[in-house]
Write an enzyme that holds these catalytic residues in place. Structure first.
Site, short mmCIF file in Angstrom:
data_model
loop_
_atom_site.label_atom_id
_atom_site.label_comp_id
_atom_site.label_asym_id
_atom_site.label_seq_id
_atom_site.Cartn_x
_atom_site.Cartn_y
_atom_site.Cartn_z
N HIS A 53 3.52 -5.53 2.45
CA HIS A 53 4.77 -4.83 2.74
C HIS A 53 4.62 -3.39 2.25
CE1 HIS A 53 6.69 -9.03 2.61
NE2 HIS A 53 6.58 -8.66 3.87
N GLU A 56 6.22 -1.77 -1.05
CA GLU A 56 6.04 -2.44 -2.34
C GLU A 56 4.86 -1.79 -3.06
OE1 GLU A 56 7.92 -6.52 -0.50
OE2 GLU A 56 5.89 -6.59 -1.30
N HIS A 148 3.03 -8.54 -4.56
CA HIS A 148 4.23 -7.97 -3.91
C HIS A 148 5.23 -7.52 -4.97
CE1 HIS A 148 3.84 -9.67 0.32
NE2 HIS A 148 2.80 -10.19 -0.30
N GLU A 211 5.15 -11.82 -7.32
CA GLU A 211 6.28 -10.90 -7.14
C GLU A 211 6.48 -10.15 -8.44
OE1 GLU A 211 7.94 -10.37 -4.36
OE2 GLU A 211 7.31 -12.07 -3.12
ZN LIG Z 1 6.49 -8.33 -0.15
#
Ligand SMILES: [Zn+2]
Length: 331
Positions: A53, A56, A148, A211
């Site tokens: 992404h 990020e 991420h 994350e």
């Molecule tokens: Zn992501």
């Protein structure tokens, strides 16, 4: 190559596409894809990815910081390693994606969208991973860490999402995730189109989507909150000592998925709702025409609530904590 991130953001191929240090050989395979192999034989293979992404940025900066000492020849390498910045065109524009979220398209799902940069990128990443795992010895350890940041704030600022896996997770892998400072692990119970699911399902890799904090622009990240993650990566890559885990991650599993079915979809949560917010049994979470989503278990925790997705896609996950009472309470 001076700097892998700057090279990738430039959109240009490097003039020098391969090189070596006293410890390793590196090869630029394509935009945002770098192969690094130790000069001595090793039994571990790792895919380390970020920037799937494009907004990020903290994990992209972390990845760049841990590979630069390798490229400069300052550190030895303990892994055969593929380093990936997932979606370079999204990274250049600072957006999550250009047209399609590529972390929903792995495992051939890219064939269901229009041909374009993002479909082709997923195909290229799939093929690159296949070649990478194929050339390894059969007893090689396979790990994939995909880094991420979450869109929202979270009660657990660092956590991992584990793909559905029929096999037990290797204890060394779980120990590493704890040492990397993850406070929670979420276990999927059905297949998905994520990069880590692809590695786990097709190549038997131990994989995790990490994350790390909340999405912010380049330069605005406070990387000190990820120092345990950086130290654990240094241990894995250079052979430094693994930092001690300060706590045991809590384990959650997916109880139900909230899916946006149409333009009538309504999510009954505020935009400020944090990941891992608890809701009691019977709470109306979302509705879409006749379909209503309620909390079914005694208590469920929301993850990745996002009403702004295309019809047919996930607008949120509801979790239960392992060990917590999972039976419905008497009314
Ligand atoms: Zn992501």
């Amino acid at each position: 190559m001076q700097d892998f991130l700057q090279q990738t953001l430039s959109g240009e191929a490097p003039r020098k596409r391969s090189g070596e240090t006293a410890h390793l050989r590196w090869q630029w395979l394509y935009h945002g894809i770098l192969l690094m192999e130790p000069t001595v034989q090793v039994k571990q293979a790792l895919v380390l990815s970020a920037g799937i992404h494009g907004n990020e940025t903290a994990p992209v900066e972390i990845l760049n910081q841990v590979i630069n000492p390798l490229l400069r020849g300052e550190k030895p390498l303990q892994q055969r390693m593929l380093v990936i910045l997932g979606n370079p065109s999204a990274l250049r524009t600072g957006k999550r994606y250009v047209r399609y979220d590529i972390n929903r398209l792995f495992g051939g799902r890219w064939q269901q969208i229009d041909d374009g940069d993002e479909a082709r990128r997923v195909l290229r990443l799939e093929q690159t991973l296949e070649t990478f795992w194929q050339v390894g010895e059969c007893d090689e350890t396979r790990w994939h860490l995909d880094m991420h940041t979450a869109i929202r704030g979270s009660y657990h600022p660092r956590f991992g999402v584990m793909p559905h896996n029929e096999r037990p997770w290797p204890s060394e892998f779980l120990d590493w995730l704890a040492a990397a400072g993850l406070e929670a692990l979420v276990f999927h119970r059905s297949p998905g189109g994520t990069f880590t699911h692809f590695s786990c399902e097709h190549f038997g890799a131990a994989s995790c989507t990490l994350e790390l904090g909340k999405a912010l622009p380049f330069g605005a990240n406070d990387l000190t909150q990820f120092s345990a993650t950086q130290q654990a990566l240094a241990a894995l890559l250079y052979g430094d000592a693994l930092p001690p885990a300060t706590s045991t991650p809590r384990h959650y599993r997916v109880a139900q998925q909230i899916t946006r079915l149409s333009e009538h979809f309504q999510l009954h949560m505020s935009p400020e709702t944090l990941n891992f917010t608890a809701f009691p049994q019977g709470t109306l979470l979302a509705e879409d025409g006749e379909t209503r989503y309620y909390v079914q278990q005694a208590r469920e925790y929301v993850l990745f609530p996002n009403p702004n997705v295309a019809a047919g896609l996930r607008a949120g996950l509801m979790l239960i904590e392992e060990g917590e009472q999972t039976q419905a309470l008497p009314i």
